[in-house]
Enzyme design. Structure first.
Site, PDB file in Angstrom:
ATOM      1  N   ASP A  50      37.394  39.489  41.385  1.00 46.02           N
ATOM      2  CA  ASP A  50      36.894  40.119  42.592  1.00 46.02           C
ATOM      3  C   ASP A  50      37.472  39.374  43.795  1.00 46.02           C
ATOM      4  O   ASP A  50      37.416  38.150  43.857  1.00 46.02           O
ATOM      5  CB  ASP A  50      35.351  40.002  42.580  1.00 46.02           C
ATOM      6  CG  ASP A  50      34.720  40.913  43.595  1.00 46.02           C
ATOM      7  OD1 ASP A  50      35.443  41.710  44.218  1.00 46.02           O
ATOM      8  OD2 ASP A  50      33.493  40.830  43.765  1.00 46.02           O
TER       9      ASP A  50
ATOM     10  N   ASP B 170      39.691  46.202  45.289  1.00 48.53           N
ATOM     11  CA  ASP B 170      39.742  44.733  45.274  1.00 48.53           C
ATOM     12  C   ASP B 170      38.997  44.110  44.099  1.00 48.53           C
ATOM     13  O   ASP B 170      38.574  42.976  44.145  1.00 48.53           O
ATOM     14  CB  ASP B 170      39.152  44.194  46.589  1.00 48.53           C
ATOM     15  CG  ASP B 170      37.689  44.562  46.753  1.00 48.53           C
ATOM     16  OD1 ASP B 170      37.234  45.483  46.048  1.00 48.53           O
ATOM     17  OD2 ASP B 170      36.997  43.950  47.581  1.00 48.53           O
ATOM     18  N   GLU B 171      38.826  44.879  43.050  1.00 48.61           N
ATOM     19  CA  GLU B 171      37.984  44.402  41.957  1.00 48.61           C
ATOM     20  C   GLU B 171      38.494  45.008  40.656  1.00 48.61           C
ATOM     21  O   GLU B 171      38.841  46.189  40.623  1.00 48.61           O
ATOM     22  CB  GLU B 171      36.568  44.926  42.239  1.00 48.61           C
ATOM     23  CG  GLU B 171      35.455  44.220  41.551  1.00 48.61           C
ATOM     24  CD  GLU B 171      34.133  44.941  41.833  1.00 48.61           C
ATOM     25  OE1 GLU B 171      33.271  44.905  40.957  1.00 48.61           O
ATOM     26  OE2 GLU B 171      33.979  45.562  42.901  1.00 48.61           O
TER      27      GLU B 171
END
Lengths: 430, 370
Positions: free
Chosen positions: A49, A142-143
């Protein structure tokens, strides 16, 4: 770099030296960033993350912001997309309405999201992940979850070290930080990644999971939202430990299938595998309105624009959706979700609009809305526009939309407008 | 109200009307059935406000009157009474007393005045039709009725006067967008004014139930908003679906060039068998037409594979086309003749299916993507 050897329990996060005992610091490079865990070399499912992704990118690109609270989000009426860790100390959280965030942190610098920049950075990180393992399941820009099972031989070291190297590479090449959680399944990996944020590294083994989870709120279980939490609280269940104390049967009796799933999660058991591709569940767009709107015609116009944007995304992603979802948020922050199943999967703006319009009509009875959104779910690979026996003109309309798409891509967004922008063409009711 | 009635007579009339009553009602009177005794008849009426059914049975009326009682309970009690029993029905204050020999029941009632019946209105269209014919065109089309709520105008059978290949017809059409069924009968005298009536699914089901034991001809009348079926002593009045049925003629492919004729039963059996291994949701079956045969196949990563070969008359260019197995079966079951005729264009275009025994019947199937 040590490759194999006796079972390792400590790793230096800076020079990757491995030690067979727990270490407070690295005897090779003197770094104090060591990480110890008895089963470190055996865990292979990771959750990665990015830390305050949008805000971190903004700070990186504009050093003046480094020491300031930064909020990335839309306009005065929008919500916080991401806020930096400084803003978080004021109580700002993502998804918080902007006015609340600014009340908590009046001197925050608010930045309009630059999605294309974030997407590009996200893509670079994803490519680095793919160098570690082909099994990367993106959750958002973003993960992602990574399954590094069986990659030791390839990389010459354990998944833990591969991930530490990824962290370092992202820091060096992109000047951004990521947090890593390492465990045996997605749920525990995600829980781990959140335990040591930012720039964190944390591992949870299956054995220690029940003990670690016990004091945590039930919200730690992905899928337990405010509604389920309320229901659980009402039943006297506030922490994961409360669930652990109950028998699986009892949980099933009280909460049905959800109960069984909760019970398994409470002990860190989570069966869902890390999967690549096809994991995209919905395509949607929504907009928070500048002022609350109750006018049916105005909302319908917005719905048409959003249907077009959702369709553009579905077309770009090459997917069709079988279910159309309408989302509304009232002035008093109550979220309304309505959905309808389509005759056949679609990615066309007009089909989305035609399905969502009656859903909207049922809700536009005077209530004021601050947000409206429309999406497609139950996605499948795009399969072309199907003839509908009950709608002889459907193919013709589909053809028109496709032609308009071509024109738009050549001559720009405003090249063709289906007159709804001019008011009320949008596909007319039959 | 006081009367004596044969159990079988009461049972027959009750079974004709009780299914109209919805199982769950927020308005109590809608759970009730209206009983009206007069002359030598007991008239029973049930309604859900959109559909009203009524039937009469012979009774020895001691005292005329009207009352309403719970439909489900009354039906269940009468159903469980022995055949041939003489039932005594009597209104006692707020209750309906039902007694046979040593069986005594008292059911709660609501006043007859609260029961809503549909307003009588002028019916500009009126004709008589053979019950066997009406039954036939309903059976051949009702399976294709849509349940999609958003396209409410597809939730019924579109009954209308039309010009068929061999003269005027009374035509029934139903579609859910994936398949379309069309059946017709020679236009009965007076039916040419029936421009188009979308008869709701529930009314279709109830009419079909009444047609099960109907006299040779029945009468149909209609206005813009209602349709009435008079079947013997029973009357079924339904509101019509207020909407416009799609222009179905435009979606029926009339010039598909690849013709396949196949033994209906052998085909249906093979589809049924091979579909056993298809995925629950799509029920997708691939149909490969080649020289003198059809290969039906299902291949699914989790549920397995199945291949069935059926002899067929086919000489056009080979074709592979996918269908929902259930839709194929539904159609195959409607074909009366020994051989079914499939007309294809290509794997993405709708196919037409015809019945040699029934020139008027046509079925259209949308292919699935395979």
């Amino acid at each position: 770099m040590a490759v194999t050897g006796p079972r390792q329990t400590s790793v230096c996060r800076d020079c990757y030296a491995e030690f067979s005992d727990a270490r407070q610091s690295c005897t090779q490079c003197r770094s104090i960033r060591t990480y110890s865990h008895p089963q470190l070399s055996e865990l292979a499912v990771a959750h990665v993350d990015c830390d305050a992704f949008y805000a971190s990118i903004e700070k990186r690109d504009n050093p003046e912001l480094v020491a300031k609270p930064v909020i990335v989000g839309g306009g005065k009426r929008g919500v916080v997309s991401t806020c930096c860790y400084i803003a978080r100390t004021y109580g700002v959280r993502s998804a918080m309405p902007m006015f609340k965030a600014l009340k908590a942190c009046p001197n925050a610098v608010v930045i309009r999201p630059r999605m294309s920049v974030y997407a590009e950075e996200g893509r670079k990180i994803r490519e680095m992940m793919l160098e570690l393992t082909p099994i990367v399941e993106p959750v958002s820009i973003d993960e992602a979850y990574l399954d590094l099972t069986g990659t030791e031989k390839l990389h010459g070291h354990s998944p833990a070290i591969s991930l530490m190297a990824l962290q370092r590479r992202v820091e060096r090449e992109l000047r951004l930080t990521i947090s890593v959680g390492l465990s045996v399944n997605k749920f525990l990996a995600k829980t781990a990644s959140e335990m040591d944020k930012p720039r964190g590294f944390c591992a949870i083994s299956a054995e220690e999971a029940p003990g670690l989870l016990a004091p945590m709120s039930v919200r730690v279980i992905g899928g337990v939202g405010p509604a389920l939490e309320k229901k659980l609280n009402a039943a006297g269940i506030a922490t994961v430990g409360d669930i652990q104390r109950l028998d699986a049967r009892e949980m099933v009796k009280r909460f049905g299938e959800t109960g069984l799933w909760l019970h398994n999660c409470a002990f860190g058991r989570h069966a869902r595998k890390v999967t690549t591709g096809g994991e995209r569940k919905t395509v949607s767009t929504e907009t928070t309105l500048f002022e609350d709107v109750s006018d049916a015609a105005a909302l319908e116009d917005l719905l048409w624009k959003l249907s077009q944007r959702t369709a553009d995304r579905a077309k770009a992603a090459g997917v069709d959706g079988r279910v159309v979802n309408l989302k509304l948020k009232t002035a008093s922050f109550k979220t309304i979700s309505r959905q309808t199943q389509l005759h056949a999967p679609t990615q066309l703006a007009q089909s989305i609009f035609r399905a969502a319009r009656p859903l909207l009509a049922k809700e536009t009875t005077g209530a004021k809305y601050r947000l409206i959104g429309v999406g497609l779910s139950e996605l499948s690979p795009a399969g072309g526009d199907a003839l509908d026996l009950a709608d002889p003109k459907a193919l013709k309309r589909a053809g028109a939309e496709r032609a308009a798409d071509v024109a738009r891509s050549k001559f720009g967004e405003d090249a063709v407008r289906t007159g709804r922008a001019v008011r009320s063409q949008g596909p007319k009711a039959d | 109200m006081k009367l004596q009635i044969d159990r079988n007579h009461l049972m027959r009339a009750l079974s004709h009307v009780q299914a109209v009553v919805e199982r769950r009602n927020t308005i109590p009177i809608l759970s009730n059935i209206l009983l009206q005794a007069e002359g030598d008849r007991l008239q029973l009426t049930a309604t859900d406000l959109d559909l009203e059914a009524s039937d009469a049975a012979e009774a020895k009326v001691g005292k005329a009157g009207a009352i309403t009682a719970p439909a489900q309970t009354l039906f269940d009690v009468v159903r469980k009474l022995p055949e041939g029993a003489e039932i005594l029905l009597e209104q006692k204050e707020n209750q309906l007393a039902l007694s046979v020999g040593r069986s005594n029941y008292a059911l709660p009632t609501l006043p007859a005045g609260d029961f809503q019946t549909m307003a009588e209105e002028a019916m500009p269209v009126s004709f008589e039709v053979e019950s066997a014919e009406l039954r036939r065109i309903i059976d051949k089309t009702r399976f294709a009725i849509s349940t999609e709520e958003t396209r409410y105008y597809l939730n019924g059978i579109y009954l209308h006067h039309a010009k068929g290949a061999n003269g005027n017809v009374l035509r029934a059409v139903a579609t859910d967008g994936h398949r379309l069924a069309l059946a017709e009968t020679k236009a009965p005298k007076g039916s040419n004014d029936l421009k188009g009536a979308i008869v709701p699914r529930k009314a279709v089901a109830e009419a079909r139930r009444l047609l099960e034991d109907a006299p040779e001809t029945i009468s149909v009348s209609a206005s813009d908003s209602k349709i009435v079926f008079r079947i013997g002593e029973a009357t079924l009045t339904s509101k019509l679906i207020d909407g416009s049925f799609p222009d179905y003629q435009r979606v029926i492919p009339k010039e598909n060039g690849r013709i396949l004729t196949i033994d209906t039963k052998a085909f249906a059996d093979a589809v049924d068998r091979v579909a056993t291994v298809s995925a629950e949701r799509s029920r997708s079956v691939k149909m490969g037409a080649g020289d003198g045969k059809v290969v039906l196949s299902v291949s699914h990563a989790e549920t397995g594979q199945g291949v069935e070969e059926v002899e067929a008359d086919y000489s056009a260019e080979a074709l592979e086309i996918g269908f929902n197995a259930k839709y194929l079966l539904d159609v195959a079951q409607q074909i009366e003749s020994k051989e079914a005729r499939f007309e294809f264009n290509d794997s993405a275009s709708p196919a037409r299916v015809l019945d040699a025994e029934d020139a008027g019947a046509q079925y259209v199937l949308m292919p699935l993507r395979v």
